[in-house]
Design an enzyme around this catalytic site. Structure first.
Site, PDB file in Angstrom:
ATOM      1  N   ALA A 144      32.565  23.874   5.335  1.00  0.00           N
ATOM      2  CA  ALA A 144      32.990  22.480   5.158  1.00  0.00           C
ATOM      3  C   ALA A 144      31.808  21.539   5.389  1.00  0.00           C
ATOM      4  O   ALA A 144      30.855  21.894   6.076  1.00  0.00           O
ATOM      5  CB  ALA A 144      34.110  22.141   6.130  1.00  0.00           C
ATOM      6  N   ASP A 145      31.899  20.328   4.808  1.00  0.00           N
ATOM      7  CA  ASP A 145      30.950  19.284   5.184  1.00  0.00           C
ATOM      8  C   ASP A 145      31.733  18.183   5.910  1.00  0.00           C
ATOM      9  O   ASP A 145      32.954  18.290   6.084  1.00  0.00           O
ATOM     10  CB  ASP A 145      30.169  18.763   3.966  1.00  0.00           C
ATOM     11  CG  ASP A 145      31.062  18.132   2.909  1.00  0.00           C
ATOM     12  OD1 ASP A 145      32.172  17.674   3.239  1.00  0.00           O
ATOM     13  OD2 ASP A 145      30.644  18.105   1.727  1.00  0.00           O
ATOM     14  N   SER A 146      31.045  17.143   6.328  1.00  0.00           N
ATOM     15  CA  SER A 146      31.709  16.143   7.171  1.00  0.00           C
ATOM     16  C   SER A 146      32.882  15.470   6.451  1.00  0.00           C
ATOM     17  O   SER A 146      33.899  15.161   7.066  1.00  0.00           O
ATOM     18  CB  SER A 146      30.697  15.100   7.648  1.00  0.00           C
ATOM     19  OG  SER A 146      30.114  14.471   6.517  1.00  0.00           O
TER      20      SER A 146
END
Lengths: 78, 419
Positions: free
Chosen positions: A35-37
């Site tokens: 995941a990214d932010s």
């Protein structure tokens, strides 16, 4: 996993497109699940909808693993 | 100036989600039109479209082939179509594993006319019903037009020019023309160029219908609705999908033994300076666009064997374009064929010029020109021109011209020739 855990896991699989066995309680959204932010922002929104809880930004920032999410939800849902 | 050739092709269309399937269906005179399935259009003036078919269909599109699950959830259909078509083109060109030095000189110019209309509409409803805190964090970058080029560059590590044209229905042709110039002017050696559209949604259909641009008289016989040059035409049928080509500097392509489909030898671009939606009454913008492309190509009028017309099936536009072709080509019109493939796949708006340029390239490869479907009774002003009615036609095809015109009075013409 608990009932909360199962529902959290389902949301994570759907949103991140990861294999079910990777979504353990210890799994880190960023380090283990790709995941990214912004994906975490989206996941938090999905948890809020699913469980009817409010997760304020400062609390959301502390959620980095699957278990963090489950614990927060279990201690705040009505 | 450096020469630019086409070495890879990629298509997602209502008649097939790969080049050979779409092309063979087109040549077989199939229609991609049908009743709208994406939403309940039963109360709309226009209830038909040329939709990209689902993966379960005989010639459907499977987004899982080339687009990550996460990306699929975050972006609008036009980006998904664009990523897939770009991947097809790179695979076709044999350029999926370029070195870092090559990728520094490889870029993207894949645009769209409208972009993420479905997502803008649906997230507006979320905002209205649930408040700002429920709007997706991926809302903006899942809708922006330059995000096909952005996504493709990230997926394949392409670090050269990253560009996206937005010129309504001439986007696809401008994208190829502009990207060819980037190679000619030494900004890049390889460019993925094209356009995509995915705007078959309630607000898209309603908006174009209100602008009086869509066919509304053939809701019960959708396959007959797109009928360029026919007396009964009453507007265009909306299509969707994407077309992307690999453009490559000629010497480089030759040195690596690449399959060379064609050379981009002429590009013209003009403005009507007349009206936001209506074409210039004398077709002057179209005329000057074709004239400029022809002059750049160095070809004689007689060298053009096939014109893939803009020909959207609107009452005004078709005859004005044909009039401009007549004036420019004079007696050379007698030896060329001109057809509108929008009769089969509908109008792909920002994708149209790229998809149709690919059809032009395939017409040269196979020495056959695709038909204009439903041309039962040509308008009087269309008589005497070979508009390839109903059936594809085998013939000599050495050089081709593709026209694309868009709202705002923007015109683009591309000329391609076998090498």
């Amino acid at each position: 996993m608990s009932e909360t855990g199962d529902r959290v896991k389902k949301i994570v699989i759907e949103h991140l497109g990861v294999e079910a066995e990777k979504v353990t309680e210890d799994a880190s959204f960023i380090d283990d699940l790709g995941a990214d932010s912004l994906d975490i922002v989206e996941l938090v929104m999905a948890f809020e909808e699913e469980f009817g809880v409010e997760i304020p930004d400062d609390a959301a920032e502390k959620i980095s693993t699957v278990n963090d999410a489950i614990e927060y939800i279990d201690s705040h849902k009505g | 100036m450096r020469r630019v050739v086409i070495t890879g092709l990629g298509l997602v269309t209502p008649l097939g989600a790969d080049v050979e399937t779409a092309w063979s269906n087109l040549i077989a005179a199939r229609s991609g039109a049908g009743t709208i399935t994406r939403f309940d259009a039963s109360e709309y003036k226009c209830r038909i479209a040329c939709e990209v078919k689902p993966a379960t269909h005989e010639y459907g599109f499977d987004p899982n082939k080339r687009v990550d699950h996460k990306v699929q959830r975050q972006v609008d259909p036009f980006i998904i179509y664009g990523i897939d078509a770009a991947g097809q083109a790179l695979e076709d060109a044999g350029l999926t594993d370029m070195t870092e030095a090559e990728r520094l000189r490889a870029g993207c110019s894949i645009g769209s006319g409208i972009g993420g209309l479905p997502g803008i509409a649906s997230e507006s409803l979320v905002l209205n019903e649930k408040g700002p805190g429920r709007v997706s964090p991926h809302f903006v970058h899942g809708r922006l037009i330059n995000l096909i080029s952005g996504q493709v560059s990230i997926k394949y590590g392409l670090m050269g020019p990253n560009h996206a044209v937005v010129t309504a229905c001439s986007t696809g042709a401008h994208s190829i023309g502009d990207a060819a110039r980037m190679i000619a002017l030494d900004d890049a050696d390889v460019m993925l160029a094209g356009g995509a559209e995915g705007a078959i949604c309630p607000i898209g259909i309603a908006g174009f219908a209100q602008a009086r641009a869509l066919s509304t008289g053939f809701n019960d016989t959708p396959e007959r609705a797109s009928r360029p040059y026919d007396v009964d035409r009453d507007g265009f049928v909306m299509g969707e999908g994407a077309g992307v080509v690999v453009l490559e500097e000629y010497e480089r392509a030759k040195a690596r033994g690449a399959k060379i489909y064609a050379e981009v030898i002429g590009y013209g671009l003009t403005g009507d300076a007349y009206h936001v939606t209506a074409p210039h009454p004398e077709g002057s913008g179209a005329f000057r666009s074709m004239e400029m492309a022809l002059r750049k190509s160095g070809l004689a009028l007689e060298d053009i064997d096939y014109i893939n017309a803009h020909g959207t099936s609107t009452p005004l536009g078709d005859e004005l374009e044909l009039g401009a072709v007549r004036r420019l080509f004079g007696s050379a019109i007698d030896t060329l064929s001109m057809s509108s493939t929008k009769s089969a796949i509908g109008h792909l708006l920002g994708g149209a010029g790229a998809v149709e340029s690919i059809f032009c390239v395939l017409a040269m490869r196979d020495q056959i020109v695709p038909p204009t479907l439903n041309l039962d009774n040509p308008s009087e002003s269309c008589l005497g021109v070979d508009l390839v009615p109903h059936k594809a036609k085998e013939r000599k095809v050495r050089a081709v011209l593709n026209n694309s015109f868009g709202f705002g009075g923007t015109n683009a013409s591309l000329i391609m020739k076998a090498v």
